[in-house]
Design a protein around this motif. Sequence first.
Motif, mmCIF file in Angstrom:
data_model
loop_
_atom_site.group_PDB
_atom_site.id
_atom_site.type_symbol
_atom_site.label_atom_id
_atom_site.label_comp_id
_atom_site.label_asym_id
_atom_site.label_seq_id
_atom_site.Cartn_x
_atom_site.Cartn_y
_atom_site.Cartn_z
ATOM 1 N N GLU B 18 -34.918 33.959 -1.157
ATOM 2 C CA GLU B 18 -33.692 33.299 -1.624
ATOM 3 C C GLU B 18 -33.019 34.169 -2.684
ATOM 4 O O GLU B 18 -33.701 34.789 -3.509
ATOM 5 N N VAL B 19 -31.699 34.229 -2.634
ATOM 6 C CA VAL B 19 -30.954 34.916 -3.690
ATOM 7 C C VAL B 19 -29.836 34.014 -4.205
ATOM 8 O O VAL B 19 -29.307 33.183 -3.462
ATOM 9 N N ILE B 20 -29.546 34.171 -5.451
ATOM 10 C CA ILE B 20 -28.415 33.470 -6.063
ATOM 11 C C ILE B 20 -27.500 34.501 -6.691
ATOM 12 O O ILE B 20 -27.923 35.289 -7.542
ATOM 13 N N LEU B 21 -26.273 34.497 -6.252
ATOM 14 C CA LEU B 21 -25.251 35.390 -6.799
ATOM 15 C C LEU B 21 -24.400 34.573 -7.763
ATOM 16 O O LEU B 21 -23.962 33.473 -7.435
ATOM 17 N N ARG B 22 -24.170 35.151 -8.916
ATOM 18 C CA ARG B 22 -23.504 34.392 -9.973
ATOM 19 C C ARG B 22 -22.117 34.921 -10.276
ATOM 20 O O ARG B 22 -21.871 36.124 -10.236
ATOM 21 N N CYS B 23 -21.257 34.002 -10.636
ATOM 22 C CA CYS B 23 -19.865 34.322 -10.926
ATOM 23 C C CYS B 23 -19.410 33.448 -12.085
ATOM 24 O O CYS B 23 -19.745 32.260 -12.140
ATOM 25 N N VAL B 24 -18.659 34.045 -12.982
ATOM 26 C CA VAL B 24 -17.987 33.260 -14.009
ATOM 27 C C VAL B 24 -16.494 33.414 -13.773
ATOM 28 O O VAL B 24 -15.911 34.458 -14.054
ATOM 29 N N PRO B 25 -15.867 32.379 -13.202
ATOM 30 C CA PRO B 25 -14.422 32.452 -12.949
ATOM 31 C C PRO B 25 -13.635 32.414 -14.255
ATOM 32 O O PRO B 25 -14.197 32.171 -15.335
ATOM 33 N N ILE B 26 -12.367 32.619 -14.156
ATOM 34 C CA ILE B 26 -11.491 32.529 -15.316
ATOM 35 C C ILE B 26 -11.417 31.073 -15.754
ATOM 36 O O ILE B 26 -11.324 30.165 -14.916
ATOM 37 N N SER B 27 -11.432 30.864 -17.050
ATOM 38 C CA SER B 27 -11.790 29.547 -17.593
ATOM 39 C C SER B 27 -10.864 28.406 -17.177
ATOM 40 O O SER B 27 -11.316 27.305 -16.969
ATOM 41 N N PHE B 91 -17.867 39.111 -3.013
ATOM 42 C CA PHE B 91 -16.829 38.984 -4.038
ATOM 43 C C PHE B 91 -16.579 37.515 -4.347
ATOM 44 O O PHE B 91 -16.401 36.703 -3.444
ATOM 45 N N CYS B 92 -16.537 37.225 -5.608
ATOM 46 C CA CYS B 92 -16.110 35.916 -6.086
ATOM 47 C C CYS B 92 -14.643 36.033 -6.492
ATOM 48 O O CYS B 92 -14.184 37.099 -6.937
ATOM 49 N N ALA B 93 -13.896 34.962 -6.329
ATOM 50 C CA ALA B 93 -12.491 34.957 -6.736
ATOM 51 C C ALA B 93 -12.130 33.581 -7.275
ATOM 52 O O ALA B 93 -12.759 32.580 -6.920
ATOM 53 N N SER B 94 -11.116 33.538 -8.119
ATOM 54 C CA SER B 94 -10.646 32.252 -8.623
ATOM 55 C C SER B 94 -9.137 32.305 -8.820
ATOM 56 O O SER B 94 -8.551 33.385 -8.938
ATOM 57 N N LYS B 95 -8.526 31.140 -8.845
ATOM 58 C CA LYS B 95 -7.107 31.068 -9.151
ATOM 59 C C LYS B 95 -6.768 29.702 -9.711
ATOM 60 O O LYS B 95 -7.501 28.736 -9.534
ATOM 61 N N ASP B 96 -5.605 29.639 -10.396
ATOM 62 C CA ASP B 96 -5.083 28.346 -10.823
ATOM 63 C C ASP B 96 -4.069 27.891 -9.773
ATOM 64 O O ASP B 96 -4.135 28.321 -8.629
#
Lengths: 114, 112
Positions: B18-27, B91-96
């Motif tokens: 098992e693997v866990i990939l971590r991301c911290v999006p923009i707040s 790739f992790c991505a985030s948006k408002d």
Amino acid sequence: AQSVTQLDSHVSVSEGTPVLLRCNYSSSYSPSLFWYVQHPNKGLQLLLKYTSAATLVKGINGFEAEFKKSETSFHLTKPSAHMSDAAEYFCVVSDGTNAGKSTFGDGTTLTVKP
Amino acid sequence: EPEVTQTPSHQVTQMGQEVILRCVPISNHLYFYWYRQILGQKVEFLVSFYNNEISEKSEIFDDQFSVERPDGSNFTLKIRSTKLEDSAMYFCASKDRVEKLFFGSGTQLSVL
């Protein structure tokens, strides 16, 4: 449904000459369009975006793109290539909804010769 | 400019682990995504996440995959039992609500 076609898988130019990377899209919605650049072993960097404002969009590093609805195109240009522009370029279409996913083109590898 | 942060930058694992990939999006972002890019192939959408649930997922995102936003800041992708073909850049991505998608630098996953 949406899709994007990058018409050239490889483009090679000489330093100081113009760059043209071609992109055609299709979308059921009024789309948002983006160009991203990926340098070797790096992440994706946004160059520019079109979101229904001005059809000629200016981005970073001297790049610009023109949205042409009649031609369903969003080609990326730069007047004068620099060695540091050598990278992979992705044209991306998003369906414009708030949670809309983005669809990537296959990418165009830009080579810049000295 | 704000950034999406991904850790680790490289992850090597054995097949079946098992693997866990971590991301911290923009707040202040509300929409979160995972994409992957297998070497030499195009960037593919995996999943989108909004309001603590999956909005949309691709065919790739099968039962081996899951996403979670455990604490209001992190956004994780878990692969329960990795396969060789899971080797890729993720790739992790985030948006408002405004249409600008921010991508992280990616996690290179190598399954041996």
